[in-house]
Design an enzyme around this catalytic site. Structure first.
Site, PDB file in Angstrom:
ATOM      1  CB  CYS A  12      52.049  37.309  38.482  1.00 48.03           C
ATOM      2  SG  CYS A  12      50.966  35.904  38.099  1.00 48.03           S
ATOM      3  CG  ASN A  90      34.377  39.128  43.993  1.00 47.66           C
ATOM      4  OD1 ASN A  90      33.339  38.798  44.530  1.00 47.66           O
ATOM      5  ND2 ASN A  90      35.098  40.139  44.410  1.00 47.66           N
ATOM      6  CB  THR A  98      38.835  44.280  39.126  1.00 45.49           C
ATOM      7  OG1 THR A  98      39.393  44.209  40.434  1.00 45.49           O
ATOM      8  CG2 THR A  98      37.400  44.787  39.195  1.00 45.49           C
ATOM      9  CG  HIS A 103      41.792  37.762  44.404  1.00 44.00           C
ATOM     10  ND1 HIS A 103      41.657  37.767  43.033  1.00 44.00           N
ATOM     11  CD2 HIS A 103      41.002  38.766  44.857  1.00 44.00           C
ATOM     12  CE1 HIS A 103      40.821  38.725  42.664  1.00 44.00           C
ATOM     13  NE2 HIS A 103      40.398  39.345  43.762  1.00 44.00           N
ATOM     14  CG  HIS A 105      38.124  39.921  48.383  1.00 41.64           C
ATOM     15  ND1 HIS A 105      38.565  41.210  48.181  1.00 41.64           N
ATOM     16  CD2 HIS A 105      37.946  39.375  47.156  1.00 41.64           C
ATOM     17  CE1 HIS A 105      38.633  41.440  46.877  1.00 41.64           C
ATOM     18  NE2 HIS A 105      38.268  40.339  46.234  1.00 41.64           N
TER      19      HIS A 105
END
Length: 117
Positions: A12, A90, A98, A103, A105
């Site tokens: 953010c 993930n 994490t 998101h 990748h």
């Protein structure tokens, strides 16, 4: 609350411009930037500008935004001239998430093994 920026969220803060990132693409709904710990020659993260804690929540609560993220993975791959690439979401700490902001990748530029780690 889902969709609203979180003060303690790294991504953010990248969206807000308060933390620097090497941004490679930006749309009205997404931002794509280079991973600071790349796992492949090309390793770019594509995130929604709105905060959703993971891909499952994003898909359930904002399916069009999830589609925007996926469309941007292809746009990133095209700009990076990747003939093949891997897209990874993930979801949960056991899967390696994490940062608690959905998101994708985009990994490319080398051969990928299966199964992954």
């Amino acid at each position: 609350m889902a969709g609203e920026a979180q003060d303690d969220c790294l991504f953010c803060k990248i969206v807000a411009g308060t933390i620097p990132a090497t941004i490679v693409r930006e749309t009205d709904t997404t931002v794509a930037f280079r991973d600071i710990n790349p796992q492949a020659p090309t390793h770019i993260l594509v995130i929604p500008k709105a905060h959703y804690k993971n891909a499952a929540v994003l898909g359930a609560e904002a399916p069009q935004l999830a589609a925007d993220v996926l469309a941007e993975t292809q746009a990133v791959a095209d700009e990076e001239k990747l003939e093949s690439y891997r897209t990874v979401f993930n979801t949960g700490s056991g899967a390696g998430q994490t940062v608690w902001h959905a998101h994708a990748h985009v990994l490319g530029g080398r051969g990928m093994q299966w199964p992954p780690g």
